[in-house]
Design an enzyme around this catalytic site. Structure first.
Site, PDB file in Angstrom:
ATOM      1  N   GLU A 112       0.823  -1.221   0.000  1.00 46.63           N
ATOM      2  CA  GLU A 112       0.000   0.000   0.000  1.00 46.63           C
ATOM      3  C   GLU A 112       0.852   1.264   0.000  1.00 46.63           C
ATOM      4  OE1 GLU A 112      -2.637  -3.245   0.762  1.00 46.63           O
ATOM      5  OE2 GLU A 112      -0.716  -2.723   1.690  1.00 46.63           O
TER       6      GLU A 112
ATOM      7  N   HIS B  92     -10.210  -5.857   9.107  1.00 48.79           N
ATOM      8  CA  HIS B  92     -10.801  -5.569   7.799  1.00 48.79           C
ATOM      9  C   HIS B  92     -12.173  -4.901   7.923  1.00 48.79           C
ATOM     10  CE1 HIS B  92      -7.917  -8.813   7.076  1.00 48.79           C
ATOM     11  NE2 HIS B  92      -7.903  -8.471   5.799  1.00 48.79           N
TER      12      HIS B  92
END
Length: 325
Positions: free
Chosen positions: A60, A129
């Site tokens: 990321e 998540h």
């Protein structure tokens, strides 16, 4: 007018901007042949090719760093971060680079970057998540933060975000992906910093974000049978924030309930409550109330997961408590 799901509306916004502007490109993990973690980018690789729909390594920080550089050289990158929790891995590039560059160079460079990311609970994806961390990024000068609650808003706001010369964080709630709404086929924009009155009412104002807009609308329908009139304001963009629409509504109703999925402590609702307390205190008939998630990691267990964040019945309860005061 035809209906699209929230997911389809986001995909259509991406496709229409990519057809219109060859500088728009997509970067992210598994966004090409696989179509992204939730299928949002499915089909875009076939139309636009590998140069503009780029599958990236699992990094990321690296993805976002490349996108910042691309934006500085005139491209308009749209980064796909599979889960908003993973923004934590890219914060150096978002917070210390993208948000600061235009200011530090006296406006001689801009970063027209959009970071799209699914957020929120409700899918059983557990603690790493399922978080709602939007308040973190609203604290950073130089970033714009968007949180659409409908397919119509998602398309219009995403097109506006891509056209904006500044970095924008675009939160998409996972549970909203399958929700349908009327969406024009032509490209259109929704101004950043303009709230939507999702329901008009006279007894109490709810300011809700993301999935909580839908749950607040359900709560309002329940309470309508008890002669309670609820007005619902969806800010749509957290930064910039349409303060005036919120203040006008609270001045009319005299009561305010702020609802968000994120943990209540230091959540964005505190910012809204503070603005109203500072600028519309004399119009209040009751104390401002905030309703947010409990200060716990999001559980995997479905029952516990639901208990960790506000549900329709919680909103109904809090409205009744405020109306009595």
């Amino acid at each position: 007018m035809r209906e699209l799901t929230y997911l389809e509306a986001v995909r259509e916004a991406l496709a229409q901007k990519m057809r219109q502007d060859k500088k728009v490109l997509l970067l992210g993990e598994d966004i090409g042949q696989y179509g992204g973690a939730f299928g949002v980018t499915k089909g875009l690789l076939a139309e636009f090719g590998e140069e503009r729909v780029r599958d990236t390594p699992i990094s990321e920080l690296g993805i976002t760093g490349v996108a910042v550089g691309a934006a500085l050289t005139g491209m308009r990158p749209v980064v796909d971060i599979q889960f908003s929790d993973f923004l934590t891995l890219a914060l150096d590039q978002i917070v210390n680079q993208a948000a600061k560059i235009r200011y530090m160079y006296g406006g001689r460079g801009s970063v027209p970057l959009v970071v799209r990311t699914p957020s929120g609970s409700g899918t059983g994806a557990a603690a790493q998540h399922s978080q709602s961390l939007e308040a973190w990024l609203t604290h950073i000068p130089g970033l714009k933060v968007i949180q659409p609650s409908s397919a119509y808003d998602a398309k219009g706001l995403l097109i506006s975000a891509i056209e904006d010369p500044n970095p924008v964080i675009f939160y998409e709630h996972k549970l909203l992906y399958k929700k349908k709404a009327e969406v024009p086929i032509i490209p259109y924009t929704i101004p950043l910093g303009k709230a939507a009155i999702k329901r008009e009412g006279s007894d109490i104002t709810i300011v809700a974000t993301g999935i909580m807009v839908e749950r607040s609308l359900e709560a309002a329908q329940i309470l309508e049978k008890e002669q309670v009139s609820v007005e619902i304001i969806d800010p749509r963009t957290l930064v910039p924030l349409d303060e005036q629409s919120i203040l006008d509504s609270v001045t009319k109703t005299g009561r305010l309930l702020v609802v968000h999925e994120a943990v209540k402590r230091s959540g964005y609702g505190a910012e809204i409550a503070s603005i109203v307390a500072e600028k519309a205190f004399d119009n209040l008939k009751a104390p401002i109330k905030r309703l947010g998630g409990h200060p716990v990691p999001i559980p995997n267990n479905k029952t516990l997961e639901s208990a960790a964040v506000p549900q329709v019945e919680d909103i109904v309860f809090e409205i009744k408590e405020l109306i009595r005061r």
